[in-house]
Structures are given as structure tokens and as C-alpha cells.
Design an enzyme around this catalytic site. Sequence first.
Site, mmCIF file in Angstrom:
data_model
loop_
_atom_site.group_PDB
_atom_site.id
_atom_site.type_symbol
_atom_site.label_atom_id
_atom_site.label_comp_id
_atom_site.label_asym_id
_atom_site.label_seq_id
_atom_site.Cartn_x
_atom_site.Cartn_y
_atom_site.Cartn_z
ATOM 1 C CB SER A 142 11.051 -9.241 -0.972
ATOM 2 O OG SER A 142 12.038 -8.344 -0.499
ATOM 3 C CD GLU A 170 9.045 -9.773 4.544
ATOM 4 O OE1 GLU A 170 10.132 -9.909 5.128
ATOM 5 O OE2 GLU A 170 8.948 -9.272 3.412
ATOM 6 C CG HIS A 177 13.635 -11.011 3.431
ATOM 7 N ND1 HIS A 177 12.466 -10.296 3.572
ATOM 8 C CD2 HIS A 177 14.147 -10.644 2.228
ATOM 9 C CE1 HIS A 177 12.293 -9.523 2.511
ATOM 10 N NE2 HIS A 177 13.289 -9.713 1.677
#
Lengths: 326, 326
Positions: A119, A226, A296
Amino acid sequence: MHDADGGCCGHTHAQGPRHIYIYSPSSAVRDKPAFKRGIARLKAQGHEVEVDADALAVHTRFAGDDATRLAAIHRAAASGADVALISRGGYGLGRLLPQIDYAAVAKAVERGTEFVGFSDFTAFQCALLARTGARSWAGPVLTADFGAADGPDDIMLDCFEDLLSGHGEGSGWRMNKEAPGADGAPAVPEIYVQDATLWGGNLAMLASLVGTPYLPDVDGGILFLEDVGEHPFRVERMLTQLLYAGVLAKQKAVVLGQFTEYKLATHDKGFKLQSVVNWLRTQIQAPVLTNLPFGHVDTKVLLPMGAKVSLSVEGRDALIYWGHTH
Amino acid sequence: MHDADGGCCGHTHAQGPRHIYIYSPSSAVRDKPAFKRGIARLKAQGHEVEVDADALAVHTRFAGDDATRLAAIHRAAASGADVALISRGGYGLGRLLPQIDYAAVAKAVERGTEFVGFSDFTAFQCALLARTGARSWAGPVLTADFGAADGPDDIMLDCFEDLLSGHGEGSGWRMNKEAPGADGAPAVPEIYVQDATLWGGNLAMLASLVGTPYLPDVDGGILFLEDVGEHPFRVERMLTQLLYAGVLAKQKAVVLGQFTEYKLATHDKGFKLQSVVNWLRTQIQAPVLTNLPFGHVDTKVLLPMGAKVSLSVEGRDALIYWGHTH
């Protein structure tokens, strides 16, 4: 491989306890119970867990002000731990990029400390790779993964233990079922790529580094992506930036992970994530793979960012393989 | 200037009817009543309004597929109109950037067609400026501005009529009240800048062009920015990209417009848009102005993107001045 939908490939093995250093380079830890559960879980696995002095610091939305978080990164690098694991992502690493002592981090990596996270951490991983070529791992964080209320995901745990033992060798998964192209060819052709640099992470973070000194210039790589909470049109806009900047044309494959927690609107009228995937395939030569178990979501594999890997696709089965990394 | 909070500077003047071409290069028009109201309003002002054949086309979320929208842009360029006004923004121009015939658009500008719009349109304006140096106008769109249910904003209308008559000369406004710095100096120092290229627009669109051939390389410019629905941490991330890419260091001033429709969260704990403004001022030498009446708000001035302007600040009063552009 652990199951049909994705997992790690590695040898079974015994291993001793490992030293894991927990620190907070991004957003403040808000879920303290998850933080504690995560530490307890790692200890229960037999590991020695060292918690950075400022791991629970708070400065507005950040885990301490910039100087505090920067010092935490450098303490993680100096810790001599086997793994430096972030408490969580969020936002904040981007502000620190010019001040990080990348040489010190690269030296720590050389000495055997594996930096793990995802992330917001993508910014750190990209900058580290761009500046030093040092490897890190796209993988779990402490709170959301190890501290999950219903316990950590089994596949994630297995991959993590594989990393700790140095016996991880790759990750395989089953791609989405997709209609063949107009020419009857499969959406993803059979391929076999060797010796390609694996890199990527969170698309928003990666796109935000385009045009800066912190985006690795990877030629002939395998780019995995992602994101969370980004509408498909935003995903497309970010991919467009990578496209127009010439990043995508240099990759041998683009591997899409999980894109989650966005909401389509009625006025999208059929425009959806698959539209973006289809569009992307008209823009680049390289195959675009789907459904990598990374993002996630609970079930995430660990991926060596900056390592040489091979990639194979046969039907819907995909495999990223790096052999022993230790 | 029309009022204390912002407006256009120009001479009073008589003007004949103008030819306005309406086209849709981005998202599909959903609010047809607003579309009709906008056209009626322009006609009531005495203008000849020509509506592109595909102005109401729909293809998923777009105003027609890529080929349709591209053709509409080129018809607008060939229209010979005084103003080519987009029906609305949204999303879609980014996909078209490599296919636009910029030379044809620049020729249209040279012949006297002013291209007007904002938001998604920023991508077009940046690309046009980067590829040809041609000027366009950051300004209203048909539906949200001219077609507003409670009628168009007066200041916007005045600025638009100034553009049509070629008598607009500048825009002045009052900046936010801000606490002085630690040294007692005002948040924005008195400045006077001459002969600087004015450019900018929607921050998200602009940041998405960094590292691509479609971001103008403006040296010594005045960069204006606005955005909608972006949390301050995202605004900061986008500014960080402009910062690390070296874009901000090359500007003589950064002028922040309206940042609207975002929601702070409880875990922001004091992190807000002003935090980002304060942070930005620690990162660049150039003054950071606030409260430009431009953005996703009713009261918006028109700004000549790519034109040479002067900028002055005295206390809270700011003025961007370009003199006659015709």
C-alpha cells in the site's frame, strides 16, 4: 502451491525463531487491539518481536511527524532484524522520500533484513529500488494482516514463514475466467518469461512517482499492480499515466492483483474494471494477467520487489517463480 | 473588478453576436435540462449556438466512444466558431491525447477560435500547450455553468462576455485570511511578477500528465490549481508529485483555487487543507496564493492558459493581469 486459487511454492522446512522489527512509517495506528493481536500472533509463531519506540506515535493523521517517522525507518534499518515489518500503510511515506538514507537501508537488506509491507509502502519500495537496486518484499502489514480479528490468512502466513526461512520459491494462482478475444485467442496467451525484474505494488502510489527520481526505471520487467477504493476510471487514468510515460511498453507482462472497495455508479452504464482491462490490452503488446492474490485483501502472497523472476501462463494458471532468494 | 471577492477586469464595450460551438469530448451529458437551459441562455445573450452532432452521444460513461469524441474535437476545431465550449467535463479526454490533431486545433486558435472549459478539459489544454504552445481558456462549461438551475453566475458571465468581446484584461480576487508566519511575515508576501506564462487547471489531471509528453514544460510560470472531491492527503500527494518532478521549483507562483467537496475524517485529527498549504510553503521558494475564484464552484473567472500574464499581491488582494488578448 497450497490451493487452486493461489499460494506460495516452497520446500517444507524447519526454522528457528526470527527477529521481527515493527515500525510505523505512514499513518498512525488506530486499531490498537489489532496491533496487539498481530504482535501476539508473531510471538506465538515463536518469533522475537521488537517494537519501535514510536510505533504508536500520533501526529494528526500520521504516526508521528516527518522526523519521527524518518527516524523510525532508520532504526528499522539499524535493527539487525530478519524482517522489518510496517504496522500499517495509509499515507505518509511520500513526504519522506527525499530524506530517507537509502544506502543505509540497502546495507541492512544486504545484511539480511527483509523490508516487508504494501500500500503506502510501495513509495518506499519503489524509491529504494530506484536509488539502490535493493530488494524488498510486497507483503503483509502487522495490523490488518497478522492482527486480523478472525486470525491471519493461512496462505499469507505460509508465504511469510517461507520468507523467514528463505525457502519461498514462487507464487502460483488461477486467473479470472475471461472470454477469448475476437480472434478466438485466449485473453492471456501462453507465455514463459525468464530473468525479468518483478516490481510494482499500489497503483496510486506508483503512478504518483512517475516523472520523479523515485520510480525505478525497470526494463523488461514484470509489473504487478493493485489498488483499493479507486473507481475503474481512476484506475484507467493511472494506467494511462504509466502508458504515456512509456513505463508499460518496457514491461514483459503486467500482472493485475486485487482492485477492491470501489463503487460503480448508474451512469457508468457498463463501464467497469473489465472495460479497463480490455482497453489496456489494446494499448500494449505485453500480456495482462489477472487475479494475482495480492492487494487490500486477506489472502496475499509475498512478492520479491526488484528480484529476477520467471513467469509462466498456461490456460488460467499463472506462476511467478524466483527460486531460493537466500 | 466586480466585487471584493473576485471578478474580471475589462473595459465596458459593445459587441456583436458570437458563434459558439458546443461539443462533448469527455463524459456523457446526463443532465439534459441543464444542457437545454445552457443553450437557451447563450442564445438569449444574442449568440449563435451550434451544437455538435454527437454532443449528446452516449457510450457507457462517455459521450460516445473514443473515435466519436475525437471527431467531435476536430469538428470543433474546423467549426470556425468564436468559442468552442465543452458541454461538460467528467472523464475521457486522457484516453484521446495521442490521437488529437493538435496542429489543427492550434490553427483554429490562430484563426480566432477560443477553446474553453475546465476539469477533465485540463488534459486537453495541457497537451495543446505542450505540443503547440497554443492558448486556451480555463473557464466554464455549458451544463453546470450556463445551464445552472438558478441561472449562471454573474461574475462568470461577465468574464465570459469579456472573452467574447476580446476586452478581458485580468482577474482580481481577495485571498484567504491567514495567520502570519513564525517570523511575523505575511503568509503571502507582496509580489509583482511580469511576463510569466499562466497555466494549470485541475490538479488530478495535471498530476496524471507528469512524466508524459502532454505536460507543458513551463519555466518561470504561474501555476493555478483546483480540485473537487479529493481529500487533502490526496491533494498533498499530487502536489508532491509536481514537487519531486521539479515542476513547482520552476514556477514563480503557485495559485490555489477552490478545493471542494471532500470530507475530512475523524482520524485526520487536525490534518486539513490548510496543513497542506502550510507544508507546501516549506517546500518551495515561490509564494503560494489562495482563494482564486476558479474550480468546481459557480463563481469562476476565465483564465488564459498559456498566455503571458503579470501577477501582483498586496495584502490579501491578488491580481492576474494579461491586458488585451485580441
